[in-house]
Design a protein around this motif. Structure first.
Motif, PDB file in Angstrom:
ATOM      1  N   ARG A   1      -4.097   4.485  -6.002  1.00 25.10           N
ATOM      2  CA  ARG A   1      -4.884   3.521  -5.758  1.00 25.10           C
ATOM      3  C   ARG A   1      -6.361   3.464  -6.288  1.00 25.10           C
ATOM      4  O   ARG A   1      -6.803   2.524  -6.681  1.00 25.10           O
ATOM      5  CB  ARG A   1      -4.876   3.291  -4.179  1.00 25.10           C
ATOM      6  N   ASN A   2      -6.848   4.672  -6.330  1.00 24.78           N
ATOM      7  CA  ASN A   2      -8.146   4.829  -6.700  1.00 24.78           C
ATOM      8  C   ASN A   2      -8.180   4.737  -8.305  1.00 24.78           C
ATOM      9  O   ASN A   2      -9.178   4.033  -8.650  1.00 24.78           O
ATOM     10  CB  ASN A   2      -8.690   6.463  -6.810  1.00 24.78           C
TER      11      ASN A   2
ATOM     12  N   ARG B   1      -9.266   2.277   4.956  1.00 22.31           N
ATOM     13  CA  ARG B   1      -7.829   2.371   5.106  1.00 22.31           C
ATOM     14  C   ARG B   1      -7.927   3.998   5.510  1.00 22.31           C
ATOM     15  O   ARG B   1      -7.048   4.423   6.383  1.00 22.31           O
ATOM     16  CB  ARG B   1      -7.381   2.524   3.536  1.00 22.31           C
TER      17      ARG B   1
ATOM     18  N   ASP C   1      -5.839   6.017   9.000  1.00 22.11           N
ATOM     19  CA  ASP C   1      -5.000   6.920   8.588  1.00 22.11           C
ATOM     20  C   ASP C   1      -4.501   7.932   9.669  1.00 22.11           C
ATOM     21  O   ASP C   1      -5.455   8.749   9.937  1.00 22.11           O
ATOM     22  CB  ASP C   1      -5.009   7.591   7.216  1.00 22.11           C
TER      23      ASP C   1
HETATM   24  P1  FAD Z   1       0.490   2.480   4.068  1.00 16.63           P
HETATM   25  O1  FAD Z   1       0.752   3.219   2.711  1.00 16.63           O
HETATM   26  O2  FAD Z   1       1.034   1.160   4.310  1.00 16.63           O
HETATM   27  O3  FAD Z   1       0.326   3.582   5.472  1.00 16.63           O
HETATM   28  C1  FAD Z   1      -0.002   2.916   6.714  1.00 16.63           C
HETATM   29  C2  FAD Z   1      -0.166   4.050   7.504  1.00 16.63           C
HETATM   30  O4  FAD Z   1       1.059   4.929   7.628  1.00 16.63           O
HETATM   31  C3  FAD Z   1      -1.367   5.069   6.902  1.00 16.63           C
HETATM   32  O5  FAD Z   1      -2.498   4.996   7.276  1.00 16.63           O
HETATM   33  C4  FAD Z   1      -0.683   6.308   7.666  1.00 16.63           C
HETATM   34  O6  FAD Z   1      -1.167   6.487   8.910  1.00 16.63           O
HETATM   35  C5  FAD Z   1       0.850   6.110   7.589  1.00 16.63           C
HETATM   36  N1  FAD Z   1       1.482   6.874   6.639  1.00 16.63           N
HETATM   37  C6  FAD Z   1       1.455   6.336   5.271  1.00 16.63           C
HETATM   38  N2  FAD Z   1       2.365   7.180   4.730  1.00 16.63           N
HETATM   39  C7  FAD Z   1       2.845   8.302   5.422  1.00 16.63           C
HETATM   40  C8  FAD Z   1       3.323   9.252   5.248  1.00 16.63           C
HETATM   41  N3  FAD Z   1       3.894   9.782   3.901  1.00 16.63           N
HETATM   42  N4  FAD Z   1       3.650  10.033   6.321  1.00 16.63           N
HETATM   43  C9  FAD Z   1       3.178   9.997   7.389  1.00 16.63           C
HETATM   44  N5  FAD Z   1       2.181   8.904   7.797  1.00 16.63           N
HETATM   45  C10 FAD Z   1       2.240   8.107   6.792  1.00 16.63           C
HETATM   46  N6  FAD Z   1      -6.028   6.481  -0.152  1.00 16.63           N
HETATM   47  C11 FAD Z   1      -6.692   6.002  -1.230  1.00 16.63           C
HETATM   48  O7  FAD Z   1      -6.347   4.847  -1.573  1.00 16.63           O
HETATM   49  N7  FAD Z   1      -7.657   6.789  -1.830  1.00 16.63           N
HETATM   50  C12 FAD Z   1      -8.082   7.862  -1.320  1.00 16.63           C
HETATM   51  O8  FAD Z   1      -8.973   8.587  -1.973  1.00 16.63           O
HETATM   52  C13 FAD Z   1      -7.427   8.321  -0.187  1.00 16.63           C
HETATM   53  N8  FAD Z   1      -7.722   9.816   0.119  1.00 16.63           N
HETATM   54  C14 FAD Z   1      -7.096  10.092   1.333  1.00 16.63           C
HETATM   55  C15 FAD Z   1      -7.326  11.234   1.941  1.00 16.63           C
HETATM   56  C16 FAD Z   1      -6.814  11.480   3.312  1.00 16.63           C
HETATM   57  C17 FAD Z   1      -7.470  12.896   3.842  1.00 16.63           C
HETATM   58  C18 FAD Z   1      -5.831  10.980   3.724  1.00 16.63           C
HETATM   59  C19 FAD Z   1      -5.140  11.385   5.015  1.00 16.63           C
HETATM   60  C20 FAD Z   1      -5.541   9.892   3.202  1.00 16.63           C
HETATM   61  C21 FAD Z   1      -5.802   9.483   2.035  1.00 16.63           C
HETATM   62  N9  FAD Z   1      -5.637   8.338   1.530  1.00 16.63           N
HETATM   63  C22 FAD Z   1      -6.253   7.797   0.422  1.00 16.63           C
HETATM   64  C23 FAD Z   1      -4.649   7.393   1.934  1.00 16.63           C
HETATM   65  C24 FAD Z   1      -4.872   6.126   2.742  1.00 16.63           C
HETATM   66  O9  FAD Z   1      -5.578   6.609   4.125  1.00 16.63           O
HETATM   67  C25 FAD Z   1      -3.730   5.280   3.058  1.00 16.63           C
HETATM   68  O10 FAD Z   1      -2.586   5.735   3.418  1.00 16.63           O
HETATM   69  C26 FAD Z   1      -3.492   4.717   1.616  1.00 16.63           C
HETATM   70  O11 FAD Z   1      -4.445   4.281   0.734  1.00 16.63           O
HETATM   71  C27 FAD Z   1      -2.479   3.672   1.617  1.00 16.63           C
HETATM   72  O12 FAD Z   1      -2.971   2.496   2.509  1.00 16.63           O
HETATM   73  P2  FAD Z   1      -1.951   1.307   2.948  1.00 16.63           P
HETATM   74  O13 FAD Z   1      -2.892   0.456   3.921  1.00 16.63           O
HETATM   75  O14 FAD Z   1      -1.322   0.764   1.854  1.00 16.63           O
HETATM   76  O15 FAD Z   1      -1.346   2.216   4.004  1.00 16.63           O
END
Ligand code: FAD
Length: 144
Positions: free
Chosen positions: A31-32, A65, A69
């Motif tokens: 994503r980044n 986002r 999380d």
């Molecule tokens: P989705 O992928 O639809 O996920 C929605 C929620 O489901 C998440 O917020 C999470 O709570 C949960 N989830 C998703 N996958 C899992 C899994 N495999 N196991 C358990 N729970 C899960 N994203 C970035 O884009 N850039 C970053 O630099 C970045 N850094 C991060 C650093 C940390 C410490 C953490 C914990 C997460 C990071 N993320 C990063 C991930 C970000 O939080 C989102 O999950 C991601 O961007 C995808 O967003 P989405 O809305 O599509 O969520």
């Protein structure tokens, strides 16, 4: 373009296995890269420390986002700067785990060289992440 740099710390919701960290990192890097965000994610064993830099709206949306999380808790926004240039331009998201934090880098930033004090204040955490990035760059490519 309005370049910003954001630094935060958080605590993992559980005890993340390296597979969990790889999942977070894989998604973050994809994503980044798509939005031009660069930075470094560090897992100290107790806390996540992360710096994100890029276009202001992209960094803010990414941080929103990240805030939602459930894999981490106690998210603390430590710094939000408007730098003139990127400090982590080479990585869509570099990664440093517990084994990557050299004792010399730790000693330069925290008394006693333990990671517990990281993630409390902006100055120490940002300086630590910059120094860590430099040491990783001069060593090998960061990541798993
Ligand atoms: P989705 O992928 O639809 O996920 C929605 C929620 O489901 C998440 O917020 C999470 O709570 C949960 N989830 C998703 N996958 C899992 C899994 N495999 N196991 C358990 N729970 C899960 N994203 C970035 O884009 N850039 C970053 O630099 C970045 N850094 C991060 C650093 C940390 C410490 C953490 C914990 C997460 C990071 N993320 C990063 C991930 C970000 O939080 C989102 O999950 C991601 O961007 C995808 O967003 P989405 O809305 O599509 O969520």
């Amino acid at each position: 373009m309005t370049l910003v740099q954001l630094v935060y710390s958080s605590r993992p919701a559980g005890s993340p296995a390296s597979r969990d960290l790889m999942q977070i990192l894989g998604k973050a890097r994809a994503r980044n890269a798509a939005t031009g965000i660069t930075g470094l994610l560090c897992y100290t064993g107790a806390r996540f420390l992360q710096v994100l830099e890029g276009e202001r709206d992209d960094v803010c949306e990414t941080f929103y986002r990240i805030l939602r999380d459930e894999r981490h808790i106690q998210v603390r926004l430590l710094a939000f700067h408007y730098p003139t240039a990127r400090g982590f331009a080479e990585w869509a998201m570099g990664y440093a785990g517990t084994g990557d934090m050299g004792a010399d880098v730790m000693r330069r930033h925290v008394a006693g060289g333990t990671s517990d004090q990281l993630g409390n204040d902006a100055e120490t955490t940002t300086a630590f992440l910059r120094d860590l990035a430099r040491s990783l760059a001069s060593d090998t490519a960061p990541g798993f």
